[in-house]
Design a protein around this motif. Structure first.
Motif, short mmCIF file in Angstrom:
data_model
loop_
_atom_site.label_atom_id
_atom_site.label_comp_id
_atom_site.label_asym_id
_atom_site.label_seq_id
_atom_site.Cartn_x
_atom_site.Cartn_y
_atom_site.Cartn_z
N LYS A 233 0.80 -1.23 0.00
CA LYS A 233 0.00 0.00 0.00
C LYS A 233 0.83 1.27 0.00
O LYS A 233 0.33 2.35 -0.33
CB LYS A 233 -0.96 0.00 1.19
CG LYS A 233 -0.28 -0.15 2.54
CD LYS A 233 -1.30 -0.30 3.66
CE LYS A 233 -0.62 -0.54 5.01
NZ LYS A 233 -1.61 -0.72 6.10
N LYS A 234 2.12 1.19 0.37
CA LYS A 234 2.98 2.39 0.37
C LYS A 234 4.42 1.96 0.19
O LYS A 234 4.81 0.84 0.55
CB LYS A 234 2.80 3.18 1.66
CG LYS A 234 3.08 2.37 2.92
CD LYS A 234 2.60 3.09 4.16
CE LYS A 234 2.79 2.24 5.40
NZ LYS A 234 2.15 2.81 6.59
N ALA A 235 5.22 2.86 -0.38
CA ALA A 235 6.63 2.56 -0.62
C ALA A 235 7.43 3.86 -0.63
O ALA A 235 7.16 4.75 -1.43
CB ALA A 235 6.81 1.81 -1.94
N VAL A 236 8.41 3.94 0.26
CA VAL A 236 9.34 5.07 0.31
C VAL A 236 10.72 4.52 -0.01
O VAL A 236 11.24 3.69 0.73
CB VAL A 236 9.34 5.75 1.69
CG1 VAL A 236 10.39 6.85 1.75
CG2 VAL A 236 7.95 6.29 2.01
N VAL A 381 24.21 8.86 6.12
CA VAL A 381 23.25 9.72 5.43
C VAL A 381 22.33 8.85 4.59
O VAL A 381 22.79 7.95 3.88
CB VAL A 381 23.95 10.77 4.54
CG1 VAL A 381 22.92 11.53 3.70
CG2 VAL A 381 24.74 11.75 5.39
N SER A 382 21.05 9.11 4.67
CA SER A 382 20.05 8.49 3.79
C SER A 382 19.24 9.60 3.13
O SER A 382 18.95 10.61 3.76
CB SER A 382 19.08 7.59 4.58
OG SER A 382 19.75 6.54 5.25
N ILE A 383 18.89 9.40 1.87
CA ILE A 383 17.98 10.30 1.17
C ILE A 383 16.82 9.48 0.65
O ILE A 383 17.00 8.49 -0.07
CB ILE A 383 18.71 11.04 0.02
CG1 ILE A 383 19.82 11.94 0.60
CG2 ILE A 383 17.72 11.87 -0.81
CD1 ILE A 383 20.67 12.63 -0.43
N LEU A 384 15.61 9.87 1.06
CA LEU A 384 14.41 9.08 0.79
C LEU A 384 13.41 9.82 -0.06
O LEU A 384 13.32 11.06 0.01
CB LEU A 384 13.75 8.68 2.12
CG LEU A 384 14.32 7.49 2.90
CD1 LEU A 384 15.69 7.82 3.46
CD2 LEU A 384 13.39 7.07 4.03
N GLU A 385 12.63 9.06 -0.84
CA GLU A 385 11.60 9.61 -1.72
C GLU A 385 10.45 8.63 -1.81
O GLU A 385 10.66 7.41 -1.93
CB GLU A 385 12.21 9.86 -3.11
CG GLU A 385 11.25 10.42 -4.13
CD GLU A 385 11.92 10.62 -5.48
OE1 GLU A 385 11.53 11.55 -6.19
OE2 GLU A 385 12.84 9.85 -5.82
N ARG A 386 9.25 9.14 -1.80
CA ARG A 386 8.08 8.25 -1.93
C ARG A 386 7.89 7.86 -3.39
O ARG A 386 7.95 8.72 -4.28
CB ARG A 386 6.83 8.97 -1.42
CG ARG A 386 5.58 8.09 -1.48
CD ARG A 386 4.36 8.84 -0.99
NE ARG A 386 3.19 7.97 -0.91
CZ ARG A 386 1.99 8.35 -0.52
NH1 ARG A 386 1.79 9.62 -0.15
NH2 ARG A 386 0.98 7.50 -0.47
N ILE A 387 7.64 6.58 -3.63
CA ILE A 387 7.30 6.13 -5.00
C ILE A 387 5.91 5.55 -5.07
O ILE A 387 5.38 5.30 -6.16
CB ILE A 387 8.34 5.13 -5.57
CG1 ILE A 387 8.45 3.88 -4.70
CG2 ILE A 387 9.68 5.79 -5.75
CD1 ILE A 387 9.29 2.77 -5.34
N LYS A 388 5.28 5.31 -3.92
CA LYS A 388 3.88 4.84 -3.93
C LYS A 388 3.21 5.27 -2.64
O LYS A 388 3.80 5.13 -1.57
CB LYS A 388 3.84 3.32 -4.05
CG LYS A 388 2.39 2.79 -4.13
CD LYS A 388 2.36 1.29 -4.28
CE LYS A 388 0.91 0.81 -4.35
NZ LYS A 388 0.83 -0.67 -4.43
#
Length: 388
Positions: A233-236, A381-388
């Motif tokens: 249902k969700k994915a970052v 360091v982490s860089i995150l983005e939503r794809i769903k």
């Protein structure tokens, strides 16, 4: 991108009476799997972040995660530790398992129970994250180490007490909106700036409001490969992950530059193909307010010695150009060592899915995380983005 966060869980941080390391671990493990919509039987690997260093008599804790569900029995489980960056070390280890195609689903848990330990022992335990041979006798425990750093910074660049008080006030104001924070109280600039009976000097120029809190707590994230994540249902996703380790002795480094932090950010931004200005916000390691000031400079938000301008001009405010610690950071949220990095990843995922409630950053689409162990020794360091 190979790994995504697909579920998470987070306890409140603070003095959690009636809880144990075991109960905290079991609680968030089960809740994170339920949040992801993944059954325990589908977990391929487990990574636990637990610093311990004497806080718990139980020092072999990886298998405690299995007690969240009978189906977790016989799963691979490993405990990792890298001082105050232990939680991010666990997250990055889980990503490596997915990158290597050794796992499709990894359960990552971070936990610590600190408040049941007497104050003197807390100081000794935390100093184990320093170079004991040279630094263990510094007065004031780990606060003494950062008090020394602050004092040296003041000598070189002038008194930064105004800036440190503004950082503390910002993070306490942000923490009011964080339901997991240990201290949800807007203390205001004047209180943070003024020495008082309730806000005495602790170490060097650092007052009580410059120091993060001793905490209990746990957080968990469920990682999955992209193919699996897109069915949920969700994915970052992780646009970038970087880990830079520096020398342990402060005597071998320019401790006022946080060079490992700077290099980790440079590599992560290059890997993600973005500039710092593309980030919507960042959660960074403010174990002490002087640490956040130095992180501003390490990130490239200001030249060396000029970090104060970032807080003074409102850049790092929750409504600024690059909000720093919209969660309230460690300063307000608390700092249960093993849980901190996992918490940063869970809260960043909340921001990017628009579920951060009263700490939500408007239109958040890219989130940065900086978690460090010791005085900028272990730098993640982490860089995150939503794809769903």
């Amino acid at each position: 991108m190979t790994a995504c966060i697909v579920g998470w869980a987070h306890t409140p941080f603070g003095k959690l009476n009636g809880e144990t390391v075991e109960s905290l671990i079991v609680r968030v493990a089960g809740e994170a799997l339920a949040d992801a919509g993944i059954g325990p039987k589908d977990v391929d690997e487990i990574v636990l972040g637990h610093f311990n260093a004497g806080f718990s008599a139980q020092d072999f804790t990886a298998s405690l995660v299995l007690q969240a569900a009978p189906e977790l029995r016989f799963k691979r489980a490993t405990r990792v530790e890298n001082a105050c960056a232990t939680g991010s070390a666990a997250v990055h280890q889980g990503i490596k398992a997915i990158d290597a195609r050794a796992a499709r689903v990894v359960l990552v848990v971070g936990a610590e129970q600190m408040t049941t330990t007497p104050a003197a022992e807390i100081g000794r335990n935390l100093l184990k994250a320093s170079y004991v041979r040279e630094e263990a006798e510094i007065d004031g425990g780990f606060a003494g180490i950062f008090g020394k750093i602050a004092g040296l910074y003041f000598q070189k660049w002038g008194d930064q007490s105004d800036a440190l008080a503004m950082i503390a006030a910002k993070n306490h104001k942000n923490g009011v909106g964080n339901p997991y924070a240990q201290m949800r109280k807007d203390l205001g600039y004047d209180f943070c700036r003024t020495e008082s009976e309730k806000n005495p000097f602790v170490a060097g120029p650092l007052k009580r409001t410059d120091c993060s809190l001793v905490s209990d707590g746990a957080a968990a994230v469920v990682l999955a490969d992209v193919e699996t994540a897109l069915k949920l249902k969700k994915a970052v996703t992780f646009r970038a992950v970087e880990h830079v380790q520096d020398f342990l002795p402060m005597s071998k480094r320019d401790i006022l530059k946080f060079e490992g932090c700077a290099l980790a950010w440079q590599r992560a931004l290059a890997q993600a193909g973005i500039s710092l200005g593309d980030l919507s916000f960042a959660e960074v390691h403010d174990c002490f307010t002087i640490a956040e000031l130095l992180v501003y400079e390490g990130m490239g938000m200001a030249p060396t010695g000029q970090g104060a301008r970032v807080i003074a001009d409102g850049t790092s405010a929750i409504s600024g150009k690059l909000p720093i610690n919209p969660s309230g950071g460690l300063k307000s949220k608390g700092h249960p060592i093993g849980a901190t990095g996992v918490s940063m990843h869970a809260i960043t995922a909340m921001q990017l899915t628009g579920t951060a409630g009263d700490m939500q950053v408007k239109d958040a689409h890219l989130g940065g995380i900086f978690n460090m162990g010791g005085a900028a020794v272990a730098n993640y360091v982490s860089i995150l983005e939503r794809i769903k």
